[in-house]
Design a protein around this motif. Structure first.
Motif, PDB file in Angstrom:
ATOM      1  N   LEU A 261       0.883  -1.141   0.046  1.00  9.45           N
ATOM      2  CA  LEU A 261       0.162   0.205  -0.131  1.00  9.45           C
ATOM      3  C   LEU A 261       0.794   1.208  -0.169  1.00  9.45           C
ATOM      4  N   ARG A 262       0.287   2.398  -0.312  1.00  9.54           N
ATOM      5  CA  ARG A 262       1.048   3.464  -0.644  1.00  9.54           C
ATOM      6  C   ARG A 262       0.708   4.937   0.100  1.00  9.54           C
ATOM      7  N   ILE A 263       1.650   5.630   0.792  1.00  8.33           N
ATOM      8  CA  ILE A 263       1.205   6.778   1.528  1.00  8.33           C
ATOM      9  C   ILE A 263       1.057   7.919   0.291  1.00  8.33           C
ATOM     10  N   ALA A 264       0.161   8.773   0.641  1.00  3.33           N
ATOM     11  CA  ALA A 264      -0.067   9.652  -0.495  1.00  3.33           C
ATOM     12  C   ALA A 264       0.970  10.815  -0.470  1.00  3.33           C
ATOM     13  N   ILE A 265       1.531  10.699  -1.765  1.00  2.00           N
ATOM     14  CA  ILE A 265       2.500  12.063  -1.836  1.00  2.00           C
ATOM     15  C   ILE A 265       2.283  12.783  -3.276  1.00  2.00           C
ATOM     16  N   HIS A 266       3.018  13.663  -3.550  1.00  3.98           N
ATOM     17  CA  HIS A 266       2.831  14.252  -4.959  1.00  3.98           C
ATOM     18  C   HIS A 266       3.616  13.778  -5.766  1.00  3.98           C
ATOM     19  N   ARG A 267       3.425  12.498  -6.261  1.00  2.00           N
ATOM     20  CA  ARG A 267       4.403  11.672  -7.037  1.00  2.00           C
ATOM     21  C   ARG A 267       4.841  12.421  -8.377  1.00  2.00           C
ATOM     22  N   HIS A 268       3.809  12.870  -8.717  1.00  2.00           N
ATOM     23  CA  HIS A 268       4.300  13.721 -10.350  1.00  2.00           C
ATOM     24  C   HIS A 268       5.029  14.839  -9.959  1.00  2.00           C
ATOM     25  N   LEU A 269       4.964  15.605  -8.900  1.00  2.00           N
ATOM     26  CA  LEU A 269       5.932  16.629  -8.464  1.00  2.00           C
ATOM     27  C   LEU A 269       7.251  16.280  -8.360  1.00  2.00           C
ATOM     28  N   LEU A 270       7.185  14.953  -7.422  1.00  2.00           N
ATOM     29  CA  LEU A 270       8.653  14.462  -7.092  1.00  2.00           C
ATOM     30  C   LEU A 270       9.240  13.852  -7.814  1.00  2.00           C
ATOM     31  N   GLY A 271       8.499  13.266  -9.051  1.00  2.00           N
ATOM     32  CA  GLY A 271       8.911  12.289  -9.986  1.00  2.00           C
ATOM     33  C   GLY A 271       9.282  10.715  -9.602  1.00  2.00           C
ATOM     34  N   SER A 272       8.183  10.429  -8.257  1.00  2.00           N
ATOM     35  CA  SER A 272       8.230   9.253  -7.693  1.00  2.00           C
ATOM     36  C   SER A 272       7.728   8.128  -8.383  1.00  2.00           C
ATOM     37  N   GLY A 273       8.201   6.966  -8.406  1.00  2.00           N
ATOM     38  CA  GLY A 273       7.565   5.845  -9.257  1.00  2.00           C
ATOM     39  C   GLY A 273       6.787   4.972  -7.853  1.00  2.00           C
ATOM     40  N   ASP A 274       7.240   3.441  -8.280  1.00  2.00           N
ATOM     41  CA  ASP A 274       6.697   2.674  -7.252  1.00  2.00           C
ATOM     42  C   ASP A 274       7.685   2.354  -6.373  1.00  2.00           C
ATOM     43  N   GLU A 275       7.939   2.806  -5.016  1.00  2.00           N
ATOM     44  CA  GLU A 275       8.783   2.803  -4.487  1.00  2.00           C
ATOM     45  C   GLU A 275       9.065   1.275  -3.995  1.00  2.00           C
ATOM     46  N   TRP A 276       8.087   0.465  -3.913  1.00  2.00           N
ATOM     47  CA  TRP A 276       8.033  -0.885  -3.200  1.00  2.00           C
ATOM     48  C   TRP A 276       8.740  -1.613  -4.236  1.00  2.00           C
ATOM     49  N   GLY A 277       8.653  -1.512  -5.471  1.00  2.00           N
ATOM     50  CA  GLY A 277       9.270  -2.043  -6.614  1.00  2.00           C
ATOM     51  C   GLY A 277      10.829  -1.935  -6.636  1.00  2.00           C
ATOM     52  N   GLU A 278      11.187  -0.614  -6.550  1.00  2.00           N
ATOM     53  CA  GLU A 278      12.476  -0.010  -6.560  1.00  2.00           C
ATOM     54  C   GLU A 278      13.177  -0.671  -5.164  1.00  2.00           C
ATOM     55  N   LEU A 279      12.529  -1.004  -4.240  1.00  2.00           N
ATOM     56  CA  LEU A 279      13.000  -1.531  -3.063  1.00  2.00           C
ATOM     57  C   LEU A 279      13.174  -3.091  -2.980  1.00  2.00           C
ATOM     58  N   ASP A 280      12.344  -3.977  -3.942  1.00  2.00           N
ATOM     59  CA  ASP A 280      12.246  -5.108  -4.239  1.00  2.00           C
ATOM     60  C   ASP A 280      13.605  -5.296  -5.057  1.00  2.00           C
ATOM     61  N   GLN A 281      13.811  -4.511  -6.043  1.00  2.00           N
ATOM     62  CA  GLN A 281      14.801  -4.789  -6.782  1.00  2.00           C
ATOM     63  C   GLN A 281      16.188  -4.431  -6.153  1.00  2.00           C
ATOM     64  N   ARG A 282      16.297  -3.559  -5.242  1.00  2.00           N
ATOM     65  CA  ARG A 282      17.472  -3.079  -4.423  1.00  2.00           C
ATOM     66  C   ARG A 282      17.688  -4.486  -3.416  1.00  2.00           C
ATOM     67  N   LYS A 283      16.771  -5.120  -3.023  1.00  2.00           N
ATOM     68  CA  LYS A 283      16.960  -6.245  -2.413  1.00  2.00           C
ATOM     69  C   LYS A 283      17.486  -7.657  -3.021  1.00  2.00           C
ATOM     70  N   LYS A 284      16.915  -7.745  -4.335  1.00  2.00           N
ATOM     71  CA  LYS A 284      17.382  -9.053  -5.145  1.00  2.00           C
ATOM     72  C   LYS A 284      19.067  -8.454  -5.362  1.00  2.00           C
ATOM     73  N   THR A 285      19.332  -7.200  -5.630  1.00  2.00           N
ATOM     74  CA  THR A 285      20.568  -6.827  -5.937  1.00  2.00           C
ATOM     75  C   THR A 285      21.619  -7.307  -4.818  1.00  2.00           C
ATOM     76  N   ASP A 286      21.368  -6.878  -3.447  1.00  2.00           N
ATOM     77  CA  ASP A 286      21.915  -6.665  -2.354  1.00  2.00           C
ATOM     78  C   ASP A 286      22.113  -7.983  -1.608  1.00  2.00           C
ATOM     79  N   PHE A 287      20.946  -8.736  -1.809  1.00  2.00           N
ATOM     80  CA  PHE A 287      20.894  -9.901  -1.220  1.00  2.00           C
ATOM     81  C   PHE A 287      20.373 -11.063  -2.075  1.00  2.00           C
ATOM     82  N   GLY A 288      21.043 -11.332  -3.171  1.00  2.00           N
ATOM     83  CA  GLY A 288      20.888 -12.283  -4.082  1.00  2.00           C
ATOM     84  C   GLY A 288      21.372 -13.882  -3.769  1.00  2.00           C
ATOM     85  N   ILE A 289      21.453 -14.567  -4.503  1.00  2.00           N
ATOM     86  CA  ILE A 289      21.663 -16.118  -4.294  1.00  2.00           C
ATOM     87  C   ILE A 289      23.316 -16.048  -3.708  1.00  2.00           C
ATOM     88  N   ASP A 290      24.080 -15.400  -4.397  1.00  2.00           N
ATOM     89  CA  ASP A 290      25.597 -15.120  -4.150  1.00  2.00           C
ATOM     90  C   ASP A 290      25.861 -14.837  -2.579  1.00  2.00           C
TER      91      ASP A 290
END
Length: 610
Positions: A261-290
């Protein structure tokens, strides 16, 4: 009535009139003296005093006395001696007017102080907010109120008149439990009921926010950003304020993250996308199988396994991340495999059997530590609560995959059992230490609640008609001497039951009388002098002795028995968990006061006696 007859008999009739006038004048002066004494006892040394110390300056007290005597002299000259006092009144009126203007601000502060003290709107130790200034009441005197902000270590001085005509927010009344609010807005796509339920679930295992009463939610309506929500939560006193607020903010973030779920912010003004998707991608990069494989190979438990086997195990793992106070599993949950800490700190808590709703910490699991071993080995539900102490990332290895691995690698099960055995002993030691600390904290909280309840009702307990109150102050039992004697007797019995008297017990009595406003108009040193004297009595612990007999004085005063019991309860466990003898003494005191003894005292007495 006898003057005229007596003087006529003596043949001195010409002295009748002057002697009668002299007697009337003396009577008027005596009345003025009585009135001045009543003002001194009731007001200066009563309502406006603090434990025997007069707070009002001498110039005010003596000025009021002089005014009374001057008014009496004027009345005597006019009504007794038939002297014209018009000129004198005019002169005294001008003088009074000048003095009144000169002392206007001083008198205003004094009378405002009288009003504040009489209503007991503020007490020393209260946490208040005056004119937007937050702090703890540090001092109340005849002219001003000092408030200390514990967060900035600043002292604010308010004149009494400035406080008397302002709105005061008292956080310490009617109880010492604080409540506060957090406002936030969620996007319209977030189901409101799910948001509330998810956040409430995150706060079920909170460490600083009270679980009873539970946090509650209020949907305030819609705005341009989304749905506005207000969360009200409770915590104990000022100390955990920031920790409780931090925990609430983290719980909101964790609940929103878990359910995407998402906290309401002015995404169009901040240029913010899906923060949870970005966090998931970062987790895969930092804590992958290796990264998981690297931690497995560095682990004392898995280091004996082949690299290919560990690679397959790492590939089967799911990476989980939680923010405090989120939990990876709770007691009685079914075993679902093992967990390996990749980053952060996961704490294991054991529920306290004798006090449901509380847990004690038994272990901190940092990077590279495997947890969830006990229930996995014995194939039983979880015993501990695994809670994120920091933002923590762990690798979860499924139950079935681990069972197959143990079948293929019998030595791994031996390593697991040896590691668990060593950690189990340490956990038991940690659990006992934490249990003792928790029980001491719970007992302190129980003592605080009893003192708080007494503080709320002490004014009503000692309430009496105004005339009765004045006469009581002027009598031999001035300022509730009987209650003070009985309270010090109860404290002495508890202190003697524990052993030698020390500074901690004396400091508690000083604090109890000063901060809780118990027997506020009694002299603290006088009370402590009685306490030390009673402790030395040979029969202090004898239920038929002199000290126990002094408790009877409180029974005769309305509400006095409750005050004495509260002081005795506070004395128990000043140094931690109450001893058996302290509990026995408290049971005896309660019986003498014809009151029900606190349940914990009866229980601990019975448990410790076997």
């Amino acid at each position: 009535m006898l003057i005229e007859t007596a003087l006529g008999f003596l043949g001195a009739g010409h002295l009748v009139e002057p002697i009668e006038r002299a007697v009337l004048a003396a009577t008027a002066i005596c009345v003025a003296f009585i009135l001045n004494s009543m003002v001194r006892v009731v007001l200066w040394d009563g309502l406006l005093s603090d434990h025997g110390k007069r707070k009002v300056p001498l110039i005010v007290t003596e000025g009021v006395g002089i005014a009374m005597y001057l008014a009496t002299i004027l009345l005597v000259m006019h009504f007794v001696y038939d002297e014209p006092v018009g000129g004198l009144l005019a002169t005294s009126g001008v003088t009074a007017l000048i003095l009144g203007f000169a002392a206007q601000s001083t008198l205003k502060e004094v009378f405002s102080g009288v009003a504040l003290n009489a209503t007991q709107a503020l007490r020393i130790g209260d946490y208040v907010e005056i004119d937007g200034i937050y702090g703890q009441v540090f001092e109340i005197n005849w002219r001003s109120i000092a408030v200390r902000n514990p967060h900035t270590d600043s002292l604010y001085i308010f004149p009494n008149s400035g406080v008397a005509d302002r709105t005061i927010l008292n956080f310490s009344e009617p109880t010492g439990r604080f409540k506060y609010f957090v406002h936030f807005t969620v996007e319209l796509s977030a189901p409101p009921e799910l948001v509330i339920r998810a956040i409430a679930k995150e706060l079920e295992r909170s460490r600083f926010v009270r679980r009873d009463p539970k946090p509650d939610f209020n949907l305030l309506g819609y705005s341009k950003e989304g749905i506005e929500i207000r969360l009200r939560y409770f915590f104990d006193g000022d100390d955990p304020w920031w920790d409780a607020q931090n925990e609430v903010i983290m719980a909101i973030w964790g609940a929103m993250r878990k359910h995407r779920l998402r906290i309401a912010i002015h995404r169009h003004l901040l240029g913010s996308g899906d923060e949870w998707g970005e966090l998931d991608q970062r987790k895969k990069t930092d804590f992958g199988i290796d990264q998981v494989l690297e931690q497995l190979m560095a682990s004392d438990i898995f280091c004996g396994c082949a690299k290919d086997t560990l690679s397959e195990l790492a590939a089967s793992a799911s990476v989980l991340s939680l923010n405090p106070p989120g939990c990876f599993y709770e007691p009685d949950d079914a075993s679902d495999g093992l967990y390996l800490v990749l980053e952060g700190n996961v704490s294991l808590y054991k529920p306290l059997q004798e006090d449901a709703g509380h847990e004690v910490k038994v272990e901190n699991c940092t990077r590279g530590v495997v947890f969830g071993v006990q229930s996995f080995l014995v194939k039983e539900p979880r015993t501990y609560l695994a809670q994120a102490e920091q933002y923590s990332v762990v690798a979860h290895f499924p139950e079935e995959r681990m069972r197959r691995l143990l079948t293929d690698q019998p030595d791994l099960e031996v390593s697991l059992r040896e590691a668990f055995k060593a950690r189990a002993r340490q956990r038991e030691e940690n659990a006992e230490i934490a249990r003792q600390e928790l029980m001491a904290a719970l007992h302190t909280e129980n003592r605080r609640k009893i003192s708080e309840e007494l503080r709320q009702s002490v004014d009503n307990i000692l309430e009496r008609p105004a005339l009765h109150h004045v006469m009581s102050l002027l009598s031999s039992k001035v300022r509730h001497e009987d209650i003070l004697t009985a309270a010090m007797a109860g404290a002495a019995i508890i202190a003697a039951a524990r052993g030698d008297v020390d500074e901690d017990e004396e400091m508690f009595l000083r604090r109890a009388m000063a901060e809780a406003d118990l027997l506020r108009h009694m002299n603290i040193d006088h009370g402590l002098e009685m306490f030390h004297r009673f402790v030395l009595y040979e029969d202090v612990l004898n239920a038929d002795g002199r000290v126990f007999a002094m408790l009877d004085r409180a029974v005769e005063v309305k509400g006095g028995a409750q005050i004495v019991q509260a002081v005795a309860v506070g004395m128990t466990g000043v140094h931690g968990i109450p001893t058996t003898k302290e509990c026995e003494a408290l049971v005896g005191i309660s019986a003498r006061l014809v009151l029900e003894c606190p349940k914990w005292a009866r229980t601990e007495k019975g448990d410790q006696n076997g």
